[in-house]
Write a protein that holds these residues in place. Structure first.
Motif, short mmCIF file in Angstrom:
data_model
loop_
_atom_site.label_atom_id
_atom_site.label_comp_id
_atom_site.label_asym_id
_atom_site.label_seq_id
_atom_site.Cartn_x
_atom_site.Cartn_y
_atom_site.Cartn_z
N SER A 100 -28.78 -11.30 61.38
CA SER A 100 -29.82 -12.29 61.06
C SER A 100 -29.24 -13.50 60.34
O SER A 100 -29.82 -14.57 60.32
CB SER A 100 -30.94 -11.64 60.24
OG SER A 100 -30.50 -11.46 58.90
N LEU A 101 -28.04 -13.32 59.72
CA LEU A 101 -27.36 -14.43 59.05
C LEU A 101 -26.35 -15.11 59.96
O LEU A 101 -25.62 -16.00 59.53
CB LEU A 101 -26.65 -13.92 57.79
CG LEU A 101 -27.56 -13.29 56.72
CD1 LEU A 101 -26.72 -12.75 55.56
CD2 LEU A 101 -28.59 -14.30 56.21
N HIS A 109 -23.72 -13.64 61.57
CA HIS A 109 -22.38 -13.06 61.62
C HIS A 109 -22.20 -12.22 62.89
O HIS A 109 -23.14 -11.54 63.33
CB HIS A 109 -22.14 -12.14 60.42
CG HIS A 109 -22.09 -12.88 59.12
ND1 HIS A 109 -20.98 -13.56 58.70
CD2 HIS A 109 -23.03 -13.05 58.16
CE1 HIS A 109 -21.23 -14.12 57.53
NE2 HIS A 109 -22.46 -13.83 57.17
N GLU A 137 -24.10 -14.01 46.13
CA GLU A 137 -24.71 -13.83 47.45
C GLU A 137 -25.28 -12.40 47.59
O GLU A 137 -26.37 -12.21 48.14
CB GLU A 137 -23.65 -14.10 48.52
CG GLU A 137 -24.10 -13.90 49.94
CD GLU A 137 -25.14 -14.90 50.43
OE1 GLU A 137 -25.45 -15.86 49.71
OE2 GLU A 137 -25.66 -14.68 51.55
N LEU A 175 -29.12 -11.67 48.33
CA LEU A 175 -29.50 -11.01 49.59
C LEU A 175 -30.22 -9.68 49.31
O LEU A 175 -31.15 -9.31 50.03
CB LEU A 175 -28.25 -10.80 50.45
CG LEU A 175 -28.43 -10.71 51.96
CD1 LEU A 175 -29.22 -11.88 52.52
CD2 LEU A 175 -27.07 -10.63 52.64
N ALA A 220 -36.02 -14.95 54.04
CA ALA A 220 -35.11 -16.10 54.00
C ALA A 220 -35.39 -17.00 52.79
O ALA A 220 -34.46 -17.56 52.21
CB ALA A 220 -35.22 -16.90 55.30
N HIS A 248 -33.97 -15.42 49.64
CA HIS A 248 -32.51 -15.53 49.74
C HIS A 248 -32.05 -16.93 49.32
O HIS A 248 -31.13 -17.08 48.50
CB HIS A 248 -32.10 -15.24 51.19
CG HIS A 248 -30.62 -15.26 51.44
ND1 HIS A 248 -30.07 -15.51 52.67
CD2 HIS A 248 -29.56 -15.06 50.59
CE1 HIS A 248 -28.75 -15.47 52.58
NE2 HIS A 248 -28.42 -15.19 51.34
N ARG A 249 -32.69 -17.96 49.85
CA ARG A 249 -32.33 -19.35 49.55
C ARG A 249 -32.52 -19.67 48.08
O ARG A 249 -31.66 -20.24 47.42
CB ARG A 249 -33.21 -20.28 50.40
CG ARG A 249 -32.48 -21.45 51.00
CD ARG A 249 -33.27 -22.21 52.06
NE ARG A 249 -34.70 -21.98 52.05
CZ ARG A 249 -35.38 -21.38 53.05
NH1 ARG A 249 -34.76 -20.96 54.13
NH2 ARG A 249 -36.68 -21.21 52.96
#
Lengths: 313, 313
Positions: A48-49, A51, A270, A274, A289, A292-293
């Motif tokens: 979802s990020l 990667h 991070e 997360l 999201a 997270h931000r």
């Protein structure tokens, strides 16, 4: 590419009832089924990020087919190795009245020696293409406590870094293989070292072979013993919710940080952000999201002394 | 041949835990899976007694495949009709500490109109070869309360006798189709008639269309309103245990009695004995042969007045 290993892949089933009452008969009104097991949740977060990630481990039977179908539906690269037994279904019973969750975890199918050999051969090939290998969760019957140690050594020989998220004897045994990171929670840390002081226990795991120890302390954030220093990483405010999801999101952040060669202080911020973003999401493997931000720039890092120096309990 | 109908066929899963505690996480140590739903249990009992029987109803998806594989393994004639949805798994969580059972029942897959039409066509063919049709259990989503009434009429038109074991609106609606026997338990009888006096409630169901009403009263045996008379049928001593199994065994005896044209007093003694033999067996569909043998000659039949005559509460 970040490879996650889920030896005991599961179909995570969630049922909703009005209220769970032992000895009563209940109508189940809502059913949700999703591929699970810690490694699979880590891959969901990583994907979802943005990667690159692949899922391996062992799955079989009708439930294994449902797990694989769900991975396909989620767009995750499925490198699971088939076994003859039927994969387990974990069940979370959620009471609609108060949101409380009751969890039931079957042991999983017994893995035979030939199945394990087939897995390790496939795993060794996959590890050669991985920057980081994540080894997560419980072991199914038939696999001994040295399982993760063996997989850490294979990954290291292939040039991959390793993150281990497990508990008890498999965690202790893995330390001998010198994994780059281990991520116990506070209870697992106490259980495996025999003392309640997380700071001292984390130092002990590093002495025993872990490159870094990142202990999750629930709403209080993380305690990290790393080659760059020792820190508490604290979220701007405590959030409560889904602890499984939080642990898996933390591991995803640690793996992504290792893969990028990021400095530890950045990786820890991070990881806290997360985790918080996962705690507020109802299903393990999902992250919010906006949390997270907001959180990633507001985590506090508190440098700590090594526990050998005098410290206050 | 006795045809049993299980519209909401299930995989009955039994999990064992040390003790079920809401909000806790549990290790599940023992897993048992078996085709279930009341009609299937009735067929198991009938087959174990040497009666010719066939299983029909609706089943689909991966769970439906497991149900059908288990019927095959048990040597039962499988006449289930496939549906697109996944059949339900009912879960019984047994606490090892005290043997207490907690039951979780999902609603089952939604049945579409075309699926229902395919089923009724197959059912009508099967009913023509049946002496007795047994209609048992809850209805899956998509089937209205008139479902059992429709199936009773089809069976009667095919020349088969009928036994209905269900509750609530489907039971009430079935009475209009004049089934030969209905078998509510005491709670179902009270719920459907609105009064607690089982004797009066049973008489009311006969007035509304049932040929005979056999109400199961748990360890106290049966209350039967039949064309041959009104009786209490009482076991030599009360046994407690698995109530689901007892109800299904009772229905098996009623169906076998109807098929043989046995007099009601003999059928009732057999029903009480077979219920007792099922109560002591741990799994629905099993019966204890020695309890069955011992009890069938020692059941007491107490003739009762019709409830219109003055009677004591």
């Amino acid at each position: 590419m970040i490879l996650t290993v889920t030896p005991n892949a599961a179909l995570d089933v969630t049922w909703t009832v009005d209220r769970l009452v032992p000895r009563a008969s209940h109508r189940v009104d809502q059913v949700r089924e999703r591929a699970g097991g810690k490694g699979i949740n880590v891959s969901r977060v990583l994907a979802s990020l943005g990667h690159a990630t692949a899922v391996t481990g062992l799955a079989g039977g009708p439930t294994g087919r449902l797990i694989r179908a769900d991975l396909r539906a989620a767009g995750l690269r499925d490198e699971l190795v088939p076994v003859s037994g039927d994969s387990r279904r974990t069940l979370t019973v959620v009471s609609r009245e108060d949101g409380d969750a009751t969890v039931l975890n079957p042991a999983g199918p017994r893995i035979g020696p030939a199945e394990w050999d087939a897995f390790t051969a496939h795993y060794a090939r996959l590890a050669r293409g991985a920057d980081v290998v994540v080894l997560s969760g419980s072991l199914p019957p038939g696999l001994g406590p040295g399982t993760y140690a063996e997989l850490v050594r294979t990954a290291a020989a292939a040039g991959a870094r390793t993150v281990v998220d497990t508990s008890g004897p498999p965690l202790l045994a893995a330390l001998d293989a010198r994994p780059d990171v281990v991520k116990p929670n506070a209870a697992e840390l106490a259980a495996v070292t025999g003392h309640d002081d997380a700071h001292r226990a984390a130092a002990e795991l590093r002495e025993r072979g872990a490159g870094a120890v990142v202990a999750s302390l629930g709403p209080d954030g993380l305690l990290a013993h790393t080659p760059d220093g020792v820190w508490r990483a604290v979220p701007p405010r405590p959030l409560s919710g889904n602890p499984t999801g939080a642990g898996d999101a933390c591991v995803a952040a640690l793996a992504a940080g290792l893969a990028a060669g990021a400095p530890w202080h950045r990786t820890l911020c991070e990881a806290v952000a997360l985790s918080a973003a996962a705690v507020v999401a109802p299903v393990a493997g999902d992250v919010d999201a906006s949390v997270h931000r907001r959180f990633r720039t507001t985590v506090t890092l508190v440098p700590l002394e090594e526990p050998d120096a005098p410290h206050v309990h």
